[in-house]
Design an enzyme around this catalytic site. Sequence first.
Site, PDB file in Angstrom:
ATOM      1  N   THR A  57      55.482  45.923  14.800  1.00 59.60           N
ATOM      2  CA  THR A  57      55.102  44.535  15.042  1.00 59.60           C
ATOM      3  C   THR A  57      53.703  44.222  14.536  1.00 59.60           C
ATOM      4  O   THR A  57      53.465  43.175  13.922  1.00 59.60           O
ATOM      5  CB  THR A  57      55.192  44.229  16.551  1.00 59.60           C
ATOM      6  N   CYS A  58      52.758  45.123  14.803  1.00 60.30           N
ATOM      7  CA  CYS A  58      51.355  44.862  14.456  1.00 60.30           C
ATOM      8  C   CYS A  58      51.195  44.508  12.992  1.00 60.30           C
ATOM      9  O   CYS A  58      50.554  43.521  12.633  1.00 60.30           O
ATOM     10  CB  CYS A  58      50.508  46.087  14.803  1.00 60.30           C
ATOM     11  N   GLY A 206      50.701  27.461  26.298  1.00 53.21           N
ATOM     12  CA  GLY A 206      50.193  28.762  26.692  1.00 53.21           C
ATOM     13  C   GLY A 206      48.776  29.000  26.227  1.00 53.21           C
ATOM     14  O   GLY A 206      48.471  28.849  25.046  1.00 53.21           O
ATOM     15  N   GLY A 211      47.990  32.304  22.337  1.00 54.04           N
ATOM     16  CA  GLY A 211      47.816  30.857  22.247  1.00 54.04           C
ATOM     17  C   GLY A 211      46.427  30.461  21.790  1.00 54.04           C
ATOM     18  O   GLY A 211      46.276  29.598  20.915  1.00 54.04           O
ATOM     19  N   VAL A 212      45.391  31.100  22.360  1.00 59.49           N
ATOM     20  CA  VAL A 212      44.033  30.687  21.988  1.00 59.49           C
ATOM     21  C   VAL A 212      43.672  31.174  20.577  1.00 59.49           C
ATOM     22  O   VAL A 212      42.941  30.490  19.853  1.00 59.49           O
ATOM     23  CB  VAL A 212      42.983  31.146  23.014  1.00 59.49           C
ATOM     24  N   HIS A 468      17.818  47.560  14.863  1.00 54.56           N
ATOM     25  CA  HIS A 468      17.415  46.150  14.786  1.00 54.56           C
ATOM     26  C   HIS A 468      17.475  45.701  13.324  1.00 54.56           C
ATOM     27  O   HIS A 468      17.071  46.444  12.433  1.00 54.56           O
ATOM     28  CB  HIS A 468      15.985  45.998  15.307  1.00 54.56           C
TER      29      HIS A 468
END
Length: 483
Positions: A57-58, A206, A211-212, A468
């Site tokens: 599926t992935c 959903g 959904g998001v 950094h």
Amino acid sequence: MTQSTVNSDATNQTDVPVEEVDLLVVGGGKAGKSLAMLRAKAGDKVVMVERDKVGGTCINVACIPTKTLISAARVLHEVQGSQAYGVTLPEQDGGADALAQARIELAAFRARKETVVGGMVAAHEKMFPASGMDFVKGTARFVGERTVEIALNDGGLRRVRGAKVLINTGTTPSVPPIEGLADVRYWTSEDLLTLPELPTGLVVLGGGVIGVEMASLMGLLGVPVTIVHAGEHILDREDNDVAAEVTAGLEALGVTVLAGARASKVAAAADGNGVVVTTADGHEVSGSHLLVALGRTPVTAGLGLETAGVELTERGFVRVDDHLRTTAENVYAAGDVAGTPQFTHASWNDFRVLRDLFAGKEASTTGRLIPWAVFTTPELGHVGLSEAEARQAGYEVRVAKTPTAAVPRAKTLGRTEGFFKVIIDARTDLILGAAIIGAEASEVVTSIQMAMLGDLTWQQVRDAVITHPTMSEGLNIVLDSLG
């Protein structure tokens, strides 16, 4: 292979030989294909059956195509906002206005996704036989103990019995019985990824991860989106402040979020163009297209699991113990279908558990620390307990929180939305969990995961010398807020 014969009332074919193998894998998801290749390379006789998604599926309809499209959509978004970085494309005589009007070329956008997916599928088509396994394309159904009957995609029938069997059939999009839904055209997430056309307005049922992410993708492409979500807020498992920040990111892309709104009815628009969704409180939402993103259902129907002595849970997943053993002897299940958290990396860990068990070592799924990421813009990375979960579990909690804008790298990227939030056990100073919202949050959260696995205190992470300027430096900054 050694063979015997059986008769089956399920077909008109009798005396089809039963092929005896060391390992039979039904479904080629992440755990299944990995175990099949490993055991085949070790010299076992292995048959793996896959119905339609070579590689799982992935690769085909989830992680890989989704993130490929999101990456491309982010490029569009950056081009549209490139004036903020002092960048003007010379051929754009219209300046900032012309850049803001940049759009995708749908065929090329779709082709890039298909090239990435197709390349990975083709690689698996080569890897599978190269490992020494027998890769079978067809639909398997259990007809006895550890025995399946396979209707081959190119015709014909095979029967295979494994000394050990792994069920790895995954899940498929759920389509709940909402009034009128069967009478209108709608997409599931798998349909949307084919990108047949761009909506002029998309309604998403959903507000979970799928959904998001789909709403964010469409927002990046300039499509007006409305999410209709029954829960108090999107991403139900997240803390209120996390969900609110993700909601703000969606709204910045033109997405409208309707929380506490359960879809009760769906109908075609009066003019025949698009759909209208009616919520339980009578609110109506319309769009040219509808996406149903209301979870996923385990693929167990038609497998004949009862014949094999394999029980299901109340939710329909294959029942397993913490060693991924089913209720049938020498039959295992892994990945989504076994109720494992629905992430490819969790299925990959299931493979590692099975790998060790099959090698005679101790291994279980107990106590796993599984992070996840939501590839909205900005991203959300999460690991461990939320603040609410920690308090409910009885921990005395300290919370470190700081805006992503405080991180120097976020300033240089021009992507300052979000925050860093770390949940700490006040008694032990150990980190219980974290939610990171911002650029590269999906990467930053791994640093917290490693600290948790290593039982580092928050002070040790605070005082670590982190490069950094990087987004991970935000961990120094957020934990400095505790003193």
